[in-house]
Design a protein around this motif. Structure first.
Motif, PDB file in Angstrom:
ATOM      1  N   THR A 268      10.008   2.962  -3.120  1.00  0.00           N
ATOM      2  CA  THR A 268       8.632   2.489  -3.008  1.00  0.00           C
ATOM      3  C   THR A 268       8.628   0.999  -2.688  1.00  0.00           C
ATOM      4  N   ASN A 271       9.092   0.061   3.823  1.00  0.00           N
ATOM      5  CA  ASN A 271       8.610   0.888   4.926  1.00  0.00           C
ATOM      6  C   ASN A 271       9.621   1.983   5.239  1.00  0.00           C
ATOM      7  N   ASP A 374       3.018   8.630  -0.653  1.00  0.00           N
ATOM      8  CA  ASP A 374       2.530   8.461   0.717  1.00  0.00           C
ATOM      9  C   ASP A 374       3.619   7.727   1.482  1.00  0.00           C
ATOM     10  N   GLY A 376       3.433   6.348   4.294  1.00  0.00           N
ATOM     11  CA  GLY A 376       2.912   5.174   4.991  1.00  0.00           C
ATOM     12  C   GLY A 376       3.068   5.223   6.494  1.00  0.00           C
ATOM     13  N   THR A 377       3.315   6.419   7.050  1.00  0.00           N
ATOM     14  CA  THR A 377       3.559   6.529   8.489  1.00  0.00           C
ATOM     15  C   THR A 377       2.375   7.069   9.273  1.00  0.00           C
ATOM     16  N   GLU A 379      -2.112   7.671   8.947  1.00  0.00           N
ATOM     17  CA  GLU A 379      -3.321   7.379   8.189  1.00  0.00           C
ATOM     18  C   GLU A 379      -3.671   8.570   7.293  1.00  0.00           C
ATOM     19  N   GLU A 395       0.520   4.532  11.258  1.00  0.00           N
ATOM     20  CA  GLU A 395       0.461   3.265  10.538  1.00  0.00           C
ATOM     21  C   GLU A 395       1.875   2.895  10.123  1.00  0.00           C
ATOM     22  N   ASN A 396       2.031   1.687   9.669  1.00  0.00           N
ATOM     23  CA  ASN A 396       3.346   1.195   9.270  1.00  0.00           C
ATOM     24  C   ASN A 396       3.201   0.485   7.938  1.00  0.00           C
ATOM     25  N   GLN A 397       3.054   1.296   6.886  1.00  0.00           N
ATOM     26  CA  GLN A 397       2.817   0.777   5.553  1.00  0.00           C
ATOM     27  C   GLN A 397       3.982   1.133   4.630  1.00  0.00           C
ATOM     28  N   PRO A 398       4.170   0.389   3.555  1.00  0.00           N
ATOM     29  CA  PRO A 398       5.247   0.715   2.620  1.00  0.00           C
ATOM     30  C   PRO A 398       5.009   2.054   1.926  1.00  0.00           C
ATOM     31  N   LYS A 400       4.410   4.395  -1.047  1.00  0.00           N
ATOM     32  CA  LYS A 400       3.785   4.122  -2.336  1.00  0.00           C
ATOM     33  C   LYS A 400       3.532   5.415  -3.084  1.00  0.00           C
TER      34      LYS A 400
END
Length: 423
Positions: A268, A271, A374, A376-377, A379, A395-398, A400
């Motif tokens: 967590t 990315n 999630d 994070g790849t 939406e 998307e490009n989120q960590p 979580k």
């Protein structure tokens, strides 16, 4: 949410039970170092993805002529919105679209927007003898000696001219339906009661419940009579509560035995590493990640567990057990065991062991250490309202861990969705 991987498509994934890769030390492990890991989908499948109630936002729940009520919901391609509300100046008439409701996507996949009033009809609940509609109607009126089946009924003014329905697409799979009482000044002027609405789950192209609120040609049931006769939503809401919830499969399960302090599947706050977690969390395909892990230092065993009949782990349906997979693994004290599987009714959510998995000597039920994440790849959107609709935004989120309730709904606790044991 666009359902990236409909239940019907899971089975199309080509998944092999990946042979373990063992070090020389592992091959010398004693029999006592073996264990059987079992993963089971224990979700009690529900027919409806969502339901809710609506009413006038003023001091009275009634939607009087010229007034409106709106509600927001989520739906993917193939899903529909159904609702019902009482025609107030009657004994037991109610407004509703024909089943399965108002379709929300065109055949080309574009969302439906604008005026859909032409789909609104008026129905007779069949439990009260109908008096002429109008403010002089006596409530509740005389009961039918023998209740009649629910049936469409016509008044002087068509239902579509008494209740206006407008759909707004709010982006993704989110919609708003606005209902306006347009009966004012007509011979059928009437207040309209508070109402209920529902969206069915869909499997492939099949809605799980095409008659969530009422069934024409059958006797009124499940609290509809209370709504049609009194405008109260309590009884019908209680029924809908009982058939609303998750209906998700899990993808084939990745299991890894390793050494060290870091879970090799994910962390967590980081990315996506481009090692295969994206393919697992978006498509339910664990092969890419399994192949990578077999090359990673410290990894001792890698498995992909699939149901022999369906590949995926289906939820509990109609009282039957859900999907269940087992695998004998080799793990001694000091080794770590972790796992991951896609939460099917999502764009990129996955279920996995939190933190650094569990010690190889652990035995018993370890469901309490499982979390929902999630990747994070893609939406995120409402789980169960993404099936077959347009691709989600990347998307490009960590990575979580997801809270529960999440931003869309409240899911059962993880032990009520997945059971993991080591024996």
């Amino acid at each position: 949410m666009k359902f990236k991987l409909p239940l019907g498509l899971f089975s199309a994934i080509s998944i092999l039970v990946v042979s373990s890769c063992s070090s020389a030390d592992d091959t010398e492990m004693a029999v006592s170092d073996s264990a059987v890991i079992t993963v089971e989908n224990v979700i009690e499948s529900k027919a409806l993805a969502q339901f809710g109630t609506f009413q006038n936002g003023g001091s009275s729940p009634l939607i009087n002529p010229g007034e409106s009520a709106s509600f927001t919901f989520y739906a993917g391609k193939g899903q529909a919105i159904s609702f019902a509300a009482m025609y107030g100046n009657s004994n037991d008439l109610f407004f509703a679209p024909s089943n399965p409701g108002i379709k929300l996507y065109q055949t080309n996949g574009d969302p439906v927007t604008g005026d859909v009033s032409s789909q609104i009809k008026l129905w007779d609940n069949g439990t009260r003898i109908n008096q002429p509609t109008g403010p002089a109607v006596t409530h509740p009126g005389d009961a039918e000696v023998t209740p009649l089946n629910v049936a469409e009924i016509a008044l002087t003014v068509p239902a579509s001219q008494l209740l206006k329905a407008e759909i707004t697409h709010d982006g993704g799979t989110k919609f708003t339906l606005k209902l306006t009482n347009t009966s004012g000044g007509t011979v059928n002027e009437t207040p309209i009661s508070a109402g209920v609405w529902a969206v069915s789950h869909i499997s492939g192209t099949t809605l799980l419940k095409e008659d969530p609120i009422f069934s024409p040609g059958k006797l009124s049931a499940n609290g509809l009579t209370e709504l049609a006769e009194t405008g109260k939503t309590t009884a019908l809401s209680q029924y809908l509560t009982g058939i609303t919830g998750p209906n998700s499969a899990f993808s084939p399960v990745l299991v890894v035995v390793y050494s060290g302090n870091d879970n090799p599947i994910f962390k967590t706050g980081e990315n996506d590493r481009g090692q295969g977690l994206k393919e697992l969390s978006q498509q339910g395909n664990a092969d890419v990640l399994a192949a990578f892990l077999k090359t990673k230092s410290g990894v001792k065993e890698v498995y992909v567990l699939k149901d022999h009949a369906t590949n995926i782990l289906l939820p509990r349906i109609n009282g039957n057990n859900g999907g269940k997979v087992s695998q004998t693994i080799s793990a001694r004290k000091g080794d770590r065991i972790a796992l991951a599987t896609m939460y099917g009714q999502s764009n990129d959510w996955f279920i996995a062991a939190v933190n650094n998995g569990v010690d190889g000597s652990t035995r018993g039920d370890i469901s309490s250490i499982i979390g929902l994440f999630d990747s994070g790849t893609l939406e995120s959107s409402f789980p169960g309202a993404h099936i077959g609709s347009q691709p989600a935004q990347t998307e490009n989120q960590p990575v979580k861990q997801l809270a529960n309730p999440n931003q869309f709904n409240t899911l059962p606790s993880l032990p009520q969705m997945i059971k993991v044991t080591l024996q």
